[in-house]
Design a protein around this motif. Structure first.
Motif, PDB file in Angstrom:
ATOM      1  N   HIS A 184      -0.406  55.111   9.409  1.00 56.79           N
ATOM      2  CA  HIS A 184      -0.655  56.453   8.888  1.00 56.79           C
ATOM      3  C   HIS A 184       0.667  57.203   8.776  1.00 56.79           C
ATOM      4  O   HIS A 184       1.701  56.734   9.272  1.00 56.79           O
ATOM      5  N   TYR A 213       1.965  61.219  24.585  1.00 53.62           N
ATOM      6  CA  TYR A 213       0.925  60.223  24.832  1.00 53.62           C
ATOM      7  C   TYR A 213       1.566  58.845  24.885  1.00 53.62           C
ATOM      8  O   TYR A 213       2.742  58.678  24.517  1.00 53.62           O
ATOM      9  N   TYR A 221      -2.559  67.516  18.750  1.00 58.96           N
ATOM     10  CA  TYR A 221      -3.327  66.617  17.885  1.00 58.96           C
ATOM     11  C   TYR A 221      -4.094  67.408  16.828  1.00 58.96           C
ATOM     12  O   TYR A 221      -4.770  68.387  17.141  1.00 58.96           O
ATOM     13  N   ARG A 234      -4.073  58.814   6.133  1.00 64.18           N
ATOM     14  CA  ARG A 234      -4.464  57.508   6.667  1.00 64.18           C
ATOM     15  C   ARG A 234      -4.678  56.455   5.585  1.00 64.18           C
ATOM     16  O   ARG A 234      -5.016  55.324   5.900  1.00 64.18           O
ATOM     17  N   ARG A 237      -0.594  48.729  15.479  1.00 60.56           N
ATOM     18  CA  ARG A 237      -1.240  50.041  15.484  1.00 60.56           C
ATOM     19  C   ARG A 237      -0.543  50.924  14.459  1.00 60.56           C
ATOM     20  O   ARG A 237       0.382  50.501  13.787  1.00 60.56           O
ATOM     21  N   GLY A 238      -0.962  52.171  14.407  1.00 62.37           N
ATOM     22  CA  GLY A 238      -0.326  53.097  13.471  1.00 62.37           C
ATOM     23  C   GLY A 238      -1.051  53.016  12.152  1.00 62.37           C
ATOM     24  O   GLY A 238      -2.276  53.130  12.104  1.00 62.37           O
ATOM     25  N   ARG A 294       3.322  67.645  22.947  1.00 66.45           N
ATOM     26  CA  ARG A 294       2.319  66.636  23.322  1.00 66.45           C
ATOM     27  C   ARG A 294       3.048  65.345  23.660  1.00 66.45           C
ATOM     28  O   ARG A 294       4.052  65.012  23.013  1.00 66.45           O
ATOM     29  N   LEU A 307       0.741  54.473  24.585  1.00 67.40           N
ATOM     30  CA  LEU A 307      -0.126  53.348  24.234  1.00 67.40           C
ATOM     31  C   LEU A 307       0.157  52.230  25.228  1.00 67.40           C
ATOM     32  O   LEU A 307       1.329  51.916  25.489  1.00 67.40           O
ATOM     33  N   TYR A 353      -3.040  64.107   9.470  1.00 70.05           N
ATOM     34  CA  TYR A 353      -2.884  62.669   9.200  1.00 70.05           C
ATOM     35  C   TYR A 353      -3.081  62.349   7.716  1.00 70.05           C
ATOM     36  O   TYR A 353      -3.950  62.917   7.068  1.00 70.05           O
TER      37      TYR A 353
END
Ligand code: TYD
Length: 138
Positions: free
Chosen positions: A55, A41, A120, A127, A52-53, A39, A43, A125
């Motif tokens: 986790h 991705y 994903y 969190r 951000r983040g 994957r 930002l 996760y």
């Protein structure tokens, strides 16, 4: 997946082919990216100074690249913490599983490119920071 420490995370210098018309950097799974890439991705349009983040992941390994601009990455394994500045597109930061990460202080216009070892999965996760720290002290 065995838990890892912030000392397992670090900068991987990437290649850069330079010519008059600019640069190119090539990322290859199981080569300069030390896992199969399942994957990708990125930002972007992140307001300057934003974070951000916040986790950690149980299984996921990632490589984070500041494809443009700069930001800081705070890494925490529940015992040790370190902050890495990413500000070059030819450096990648390897983040192993069981590492709490926060992406801090984005410069305006920054692009954060992330290569990930798995698709994903919200179940991967963690969190809640207190829960995460509790789990790392089990
Ligand atoms: P999240 O990983 O929490 O973002 P960040 O850590 O950068 O703040 O993801 C933000 C949202 O995007 C969340 O609703 C989940 C979703 N998302 C996907 O659907 N697929 C993905 O591959 C990723 C990374 C996020």
């Amino acid at each position: 997946m065995p838990r890892s420490s912030v000392f397992d995370c670090g900068i991987i210098p990437l290649n850069k082919i330079h010519n008059r018309a600019g640069n190119i950097t090539i990322l290859e799974g199981r080569n300069n990216v030390p896992f199969d890439i399942r994957r990708v991705y990125y930002l972007y349009d992140i307001p300057g100074g934003e974070s951000r983040g916040g986790h950690a992941h149980k299984e996921l390994t990632q490589m984070i690249v500041a494809a443009s601009g700069a930001f800081n990455v705070l890494l925490n394994d529940g015992k040790n913490q370190k902050i890495v500045t990413l500000n070059r597109p030819d450096y990648g930061l390897l983040v192993t599983p069981w590492i709490w990460r926060e992406l801090l202080n984005f410069s305006s216009g920054a692009i954060c490119l992330v290569l990930a070892s798995h698709k994903y999965d919200e179940n991967d996760y963690m969190r809640d920071l207190n829960d995460f720290i509790g789990l790392t002290h089990d």
